[in-house]
Design an enzyme around this catalytic site. Sequence first.
Site, PDB file in Angstrom:
ATOM      1  N   HIS A  75      -4.108   4.300   6.601  1.00 38.78           N
ATOM      2  CA  HIS A  75      -2.982   3.866   5.777  1.00 38.78           C
ATOM      3  C   HIS A  75      -1.654   4.219   6.443  1.00 38.78           C
ATOM      4  CE1 HIS A  75      -5.609   3.086   2.278  1.00 38.78           C
ATOM      5  NE2 HIS A  75      -6.304   4.107   2.753  1.00 38.78           N
ATOM      6  N   ASP A  83       0.836  -1.200   0.000  1.00 41.39           N
ATOM      7  CA  ASP A  83       0.000   0.000   0.000  1.00 41.39           C
ATOM      8  C   ASP A  83       0.875   1.257   0.000  1.00 41.39           C
ATOM      9  OD1 ASP A  83      -1.923   1.931   0.531  1.00 41.39           O
ATOM     10  OD2 ASP A  83      -2.250   1.320   2.614  1.00 41.39           O
TER      11      ASP A  83
END
Length: 556
Positions: free
Chosen positions: A369, A196
């Site tokens: 995130h 990610d």
Amino acid sequence: MAKNNNDIIKIIPLGGINEIGKNMTVIEYKDEIIVIDAGLSFPEDELLGIDIVIPDILYLMRNINKVKGIFITHGHEDHIGAIPYLLKKINVPVYGSPLSIELIRVKLKEHRITNAKLNIVGPRQQIKLKNMQVEFIRVNHSIPDAYSIAVHTNQGVIFHTGDFKIDLTPIDGQMMDIHRICQISDEEGILLMMADSTNADKPGSTMSEKSVGEGLDNLFKRAQDSRIIVATFASNIHRLQQIAEVAKVYGRKVAVSGRSMVNILGVAKELGYLSTDEHIIDLNSIHKYKDNELVIITTGSQGEPMSALARMANSEHKKVEIKKGDLVIISAHPIPGNEKTVSKVINFLLEKGADVVSSDIADIHVSGHARQEELKLMHAIAKPKFFLPVHGEYKMLKRHAELAKGVGTDPDNIFIISNGDILEVDRKSARKNGRVPSGRVLIDGLGVGDVGNIVLRDRKHLSEDGLMTIVVTLSKEDGRILAGPDIISRGFVYVRESETLMDGAKEIVLNIFKQCEAKNIKEWAYIKNTIKDELKEYLYIKTKRNPMILPILMEV
């Protein structure tokens, strides 16, 4: 010696590279294909009238006999939103966490898909295929039950982090399974890591979700006499839990507004992810309570025009009217591109007398995130031989590649590719080799992929310059004009105030018919094209605009 193609693992992203959302990655080994995630993205401004965007799955349809399953990292729309459309074409098993599968089940019900093969899997559980074993590993994110995925092959392990952050104090107490990632790295070695990259350009570490609870508590404490309305992402169940807990501390009842919020709340309560009691009330009964006894949780943190918060701001909500003194808390950062719509909603709320607190004013939102320090830690524990940054715009992928170099990954082993590119990997080498069909499929209402560039161009043309329709009725016997030309204008000029312009246009059309009659030209295609060309030139000279011109010829 030539390589044996059967020993090569192909990594093919069909979405999520050089973009935010629409995540989908294909892993192909020998005669098997697995798909990691099948997400959607929301349309950009130039995609006029488009509802959602999904990945092009032509490559999967051409290799339908190889596809063995869809493996879901978590239940966000950008990871599960395309599943109904994919299953209509390729009905293969879907594997995911209890929450992910239940959210998919709700979605499939809306699409009236009843024959899907949905399979619930737990952390560290492995799905065994002929040539691959797919393992789910717990990670932290802004939705419970998020997984990374390790694909075990005899060439090595392909590790996909999914969306993640490293939260040492998660709301549900379920920490990321760092131990298992270390174990795979030490015992088998990770051949390739896909990770990610959403926050790769942000320094430091992402704050724990628990920090939001403190920020909410401070705001609730200050707003002792006000009604409180909190807008957040419907899928952020941990955030909903914290709002409910703080409300209980201050003796407030909680009501929920927004269809997606109500659906997810129901699923979360049913699965035990959300522990609430009698202080959750129906939105229809909020009139029974004083302002200082209420909290309303709503959708609309991104300023979506049809969301519950936007309807409240525009006085279009059936149950909730914003009034002076209301405290509106927007517990989310605007997604890039949504800043204007969020600002517009905030302005309307302020005009109505509400106090508005957003995440740039108070600590009421954290990302799901990983930032740079967490990404470095993931690289340090996974120790991949090859690295492929995913899930992000190019600047994010580039920054993540630089981070990987900084923690010791060989620059020659780092690849930045595009959707549709094929990355071939074996235990000794990796290389970009070829492409497959990829792109975006536009969903407009019930239409899937039937809106292309030409239709979008026409929509843009209509939105900018409008439409002029010319209707002429002709005699079937001799081609004489029986009625017209009648001119209809939509989005171009107001006919009653533009009589001179309309008379000039009619004169041009009549002259065209006279010329065609003199030359004995009766082909309608020629006549229509001549009308378009001559009117286009005339209208541009008179107005400096180019409306779409639509001639209609009828015979009676």
